[in-house]
Design a protein around this motif. Structure first.
Motif, PDB file in Angstrom:
ATOM      1  N   HIS A 122       0.826  -1.205   0.000  1.00 55.52           N
ATOM      2  CA  HIS A 122       0.000   0.000   0.000  1.00 55.52           C
ATOM      3  C   HIS A 122       0.862   1.258   0.000  1.00 55.52           C
ATOM      4  CE1 HIS A 122      -2.526   3.105   2.086  1.00 55.52           C
ATOM      5  NE2 HIS A 122      -3.231   2.816   1.016  1.00 55.52           N
ATOM      6  N   ASP A 123       2.002   1.226   0.695  1.00 52.42           N
ATOM      7  CA  ASP A 123       2.819   2.452   0.745  1.00 52.42           C
ATOM      8  C   ASP A 123       3.414   2.774  -0.627  1.00 52.42           C
ATOM      9  OD1 ASP A 123       4.559   0.311   0.801  1.00 52.42           O
ATOM     10  OD2 ASP A 123       5.923   1.183   2.277  1.00 52.42           O
ATOM     11  N   ARG A 124       3.564   1.760  -1.470  1.00 48.27           N
ATOM     12  CA  ARG A 124       4.070   2.020  -2.829  1.00 48.27           C
ATOM     13  C   ARG A 124       2.924   2.394  -3.774  1.00 48.27           C
ATOM     14  NH1 ARG A 124       7.422  -2.532  -4.498  1.00 48.27           N
ATOM     15  NH2 ARG A 124       9.086  -1.253  -3.633  1.00 48.27           N
ATOM     16  N   TYR A 125       1.941   1.511  -3.912  1.00 47.92           N
ATOM     17  CA  TYR A 125       0.909   1.720  -4.940  1.00 47.92           C
ATOM     18  C   TYR A 125      -0.146   2.744  -4.508  1.00 47.92           C
ATOM     19  CZ  TYR A 125       3.204  -2.237  -7.032  1.00 47.92           C
ATOM     20  OH  TYR A 125       4.156  -3.068  -7.570  1.00 47.92           O
ATOM     21  N   GLY A 126      -0.234   2.977  -3.196  1.00 46.76           N
ATOM     22  CA  GLY A 126      -1.165   3.991  -2.705  1.00 46.76           C
ATOM     23  C   GLY A 126      -0.840   5.361  -3.287  1.00 46.76           C
ATOM     24  N   ARG A 127       0.444   5.606  -3.522  1.00 39.18           N
ATOM     25  CA  ARG A 127       0.855   6.901  -4.091  1.00 39.18           C
ATOM     26  C   ARG A 127       0.470   7.013  -5.562  1.00 39.18           C
ATOM     27  NH1 ARG A 127       6.432   6.687  -3.831  1.00 39.18           N
ATOM     28  NH2 ARG A 127       6.573   4.963  -2.359  1.00 39.18           N
ATOM     29  N   HIS A 128       0.117   5.893  -6.174  1.00 39.25           N
ATOM     30  CA  HIS A 128      -0.206   5.917  -7.604  1.00 39.25           C
ATOM     31  C   HIS A 128      -1.695   5.658  -7.854  1.00 39.25           C
ATOM     32  CE1 HIS A 128       4.051   6.157  -8.637  1.00 39.25           C
ATOM     33  NE2 HIS A 128       4.260   5.263  -7.699  1.00 39.25           N
ATOM     34  N   GLY A 129      -2.516   5.748  -6.815  1.00 41.68           N
ATOM     35  CA  GLY A 129      -3.969   5.724  -7.030  1.00 41.68           C
ATOM     36  C   GLY A 129      -4.681   4.447  -6.619  1.00 41.68           C
ATOM     37  N   TRP A 130      -3.946   3.398  -6.195  1.00 36.19           N
ATOM     38  CA  TRP A 130      -4.616   2.179  -5.732  1.00 36.19           C
ATOM     39  C   TRP A 130      -4.859   2.306  -4.237  1.00 36.19           C
ATOM     40  CZ3 TRP A 130      -1.666   2.228 -10.041  1.00 36.19           C
ATOM     41  CH2 TRP A 130      -2.115   1.499 -11.152  1.00 36.19           C
ATOM     42  N   GLU A 131      -5.948   1.716  -3.737  1.00 38.72           N
ATOM     43  CA  GLU A 131      -6.297   1.853  -2.324  1.00 38.72           C
ATOM     44  C   GLU A 131      -6.662   0.494  -1.737  1.00 38.72           C
ATOM     45  OE1 GLU A 131      -5.918   2.825   0.502  1.00 38.72           O
ATOM     46  OE2 GLU A 131      -6.749   4.844   0.408  1.00 38.72           O
ATOM     47  N   MET A 330     -13.193   7.252  -2.910  1.00 36.16           N
ATOM     48  CA  MET A 330     -14.349   6.650  -3.592  1.00 36.16           C
ATOM     49  C   MET A 330     -14.244   5.129  -3.532  1.00 36.16           C
ATOM     50  SD  MET A 330     -17.176   7.553  -4.959  1.00 36.16           S
ATOM     51  CE  MET A 330     -17.160   9.207  -5.657  1.00 36.16           C
ATOM     52  N   ALA A 331     -13.014   4.607  -3.669  1.00 41.02           N
ATOM     53  CA  ALA A 331     -12.820   3.152  -3.575  1.00 41.02           C
ATOM     54  C   ALA A 331     -13.258   2.655  -2.199  1.00 41.02           C
ATOM     55  CB  ALA A 331     -11.358   2.803  -3.845  1.00 41.02           C
ATOM     56  N   ARG A 332     -12.943   3.427  -1.152  1.00 42.75           N
ATOM     57  CA  ARG A 332     -13.344   3.020   0.209  1.00 42.75           C
ATOM     58  C   ARG A 332     -14.861   3.101   0.370  1.00 42.75           C
ATOM     59  NH1 ARG A 332      -9.379   6.625   3.809  1.00 42.75           N
ATOM     60  NH2 ARG A 332     -10.651   5.812   5.531  1.00 42.75           N
ATOM     61  N   LEU A 333     -15.477   4.150  -0.183  1.00 42.51           N
ATOM     62  CA  LEU A 333     -16.937   4.277  -0.082  1.00 42.51           C
ATOM     63  C   LEU A 333     -17.622   3.088  -0.770  1.00 42.51           C
ATOM     64  CD1 LEU A 333     -19.716   5.680   0.250  1.00 42.51           C
ATOM     65  CD2 LEU A 333     -19.201   7.018  -1.760  1.00 42.51           C
ATOM     66  N   LEU A 334     -17.140   2.747  -1.967  1.00 42.92           N
ATOM     67  CA  LEU A 334     -17.804   1.687  -2.737  1.00 42.92           C
ATOM     68  C   LEU A 334     -17.500   0.295  -2.179  1.00 42.92           C
ATOM     69  CD1 LEU A 334     -18.628   3.896  -4.681  1.00 42.92           C
ATOM     70  CD2 LEU A 334     -17.757   2.543  -6.572  1.00 42.92           C
ATOM     71  N   PHE A 335     -16.234   0.064  -1.757  1.00 40.37           N
ATOM     72  CA  PHE A 335     -15.815  -1.319  -1.483  1.00 40.37           C
ATOM     73  C   PHE A 335     -15.419  -1.599  -0.034  1.00 40.37           C
ATOM     74  CE2 PHE A 335     -15.200  -0.718  -6.068  1.00 40.37           C
ATOM     75  CZ  PHE A 335     -15.948  -1.784  -6.539  1.00 40.37           C
TER      76      PHE A 335
END
Ligand SMILES: CC(C)(COP(=O)(O)OP(=O)(O)OC[C@H]1O[C@@H](n2cnc3c(N)ncnc32)[C@H](O)[C@@H]1OP(=O)(O)O)[C@@H](O)C(=O)NCCC(=O)NCCS
Length: 369
Positions: A122-131, A330-335
């Motif tokens: 998460h610390d890597r891909y979180g910076r690029h839009g994945w949650e 939005m990813a957190r709201l939906l999923f």
């Protein structure tokens, strides 16, 4: 910087490159043709799933995007897995991965994905839009503490390479939560991780009640379909054989969840890194589920900001107040995993959102990339 699509001639070099890049951090890392035999065929279509950067003629960085349709709770969700993210050890820190992740995101958008998912930090891909979002529940069975078996079901197992999967058995996958596939590519996928195919038959009629793909070293169920009784009998039997077993199940499969909960040794919430590629496509895919859950008379407009690009909007129910979130919120709201009303930026008085979200998303391990 020139980004190319890999070609069939690149296969040997790409496989050596990936092995060297991943082995640098993990000397026991398997070669990729053993890990993912289905992704590395010497065919133009399979190879073109890999975007690469060359320097001085050699491959120095790679990312793979793999489109697949996820069937979940009666919805068909166009998703793209992201994997094989790598840069040659002597070329790291020059922004190659960053460039390839941006190119991969553009490609997924163009190719019609609703969501993109990956297994990674998460610390890597979180910076690029994945949650981080919820990916179902993981139930563990322990081999030593099993209750009585169901006398009406007989369980057998075979190595993936030798397993007989009839047309009728394969068709059972259509009704299950999982990823759409063709029998031919499924067979190649069974070459992953020394997979075993476990089958539960009805003692009286010999009909197949359920079948599952088990990864014996990891002690995990990688895919399954069939009746709840059959799936549970297989999980218990494989746990007895292997000492323990975990089975990930979708939040959509309520009846199965109840039975697994009643019989398991442990349960935890699964997680996944996910990016909403298109809010419009995501909510179109999940429309049957969302519409069925919408309390009457309620409504809102979901608006997802996208940096420089215009925001995307979707009207829920009767419409109304706008809820504006960035793609990660939005990813957190939906999923999930939190309740919709607990996601920062969602107005506290919109309680009805908790009846609609989170919606389920699960990728069985057999399809991980
Ligand atoms: C992870 C990996 C792909 C990064 O590749 P890279 O080309 O060095 O990545 P970038 O140069 O874009 O970014 C490297 C780091 O420097 C930073 N960075 C980004 N752009 C940069 C730039 N222009 N110059 C210098 N540093 C930069 C990033 O924050 C990044 O940090 P991170 O490693 O925590 O993600 C590479 O280290 C690798 O192949 N590792 C082994 C395989 C692996 O673990 N892959 C991931 C599997 S999930």
């Amino acid at each position: 910087m020139n980004i190319e699509l890999a070609r069939p001639d690149d296969l040997p070099e790409l496989l050596d490159f990936l092995y060297a890049a991943f082995r640098a951090g993990n000397p026991d890392h398997p070669r990729f043709e053993a890990l993912f035999p289905d992704l590395f065929a010497p065919a133009a279509e399979a190879m073109a799933r890999h975007q690469i950067i060359r320097k001085g003629g050699r491959i120095v960085s790679c990312v793979g995007t793999y489109p697949m349709t996820v069937r979940i709770a009666g919805c068909r969700v166009p998703a793209a897995g992201l994997g094989q993210v790598s840069t040659a050890p002597d070329m790291q820190g020059h922004g190659f991965m960053t460039q390839l992740l941006a190119a991969a995101a553009r490609r997924m958008e163009e190719e019609g994905a609703a969501v993109s998912w990956l297994g990674g930090r998460h610390d890597r891909y979180g910076r690029h839009g994945w949650e981080l979002v919820q990916d179902g529940y993981v139930f563990s069975f322990s081999g030593g503490a099993l209750r009585a078996m169901d006398e009406n079901l007989l369980v057998s197992s075979a190595p993936g390479s030798a397993a007989e999967i009839s047309e009728a058995m394969f068709a059972m996958r259509d009704a299950a939560t999982g990823v759409e596939d063709a029998p031919e590519s499924y067979r190649i996928r069974l070459g992953r991780g020394e997979a075993e195919v476990w089958t539960a038959h009805r003692r009286k009629t010999d009909a197949v009640a359920a079948w599952a793909v088990v990864l014996p070293k990891a002690r995990r169920v990688a895919d399954f379909c069939g009746t709840t009784d059959g799936v549970i009998q297989i999980a218990k039997s494989a746990a007895l054989r292997h000492g323990s077993l975990s089975l990930p199940a979708s939040g959509a499969d309520k009846g199965l969840l109840e039975r697994l909960r009643a019989e398991c040794a442990y349960m935890r919430i699964g997680s996944q890194m996910l990016r909403i590629v298109s809010l419009v496509r995501t909510l179109a895919a999940y429309r049957p589920l969302v519409e069925a859950a919408m309390p009457s008379g309620c409504g809102a407009t979901l608006r997802m900001t996208r940096g420089e690009a215009p925001a995307e909007e979707v009207v829920l129910g009767a419409g109304g107040r706008a809820i504006e979130l960035d793609p990660k919120r939005m990813a957190r709201l939906l999923f999930g995993p939190e309740r919709a009303g607990d996601v920062p930026g969602v107005p506290a008085d919109l309680h009805w959102l908790n009846a609609v979200f989170p919606i389920p998303f699960t990728i069985p391990e057999l399809f991980h990339v």
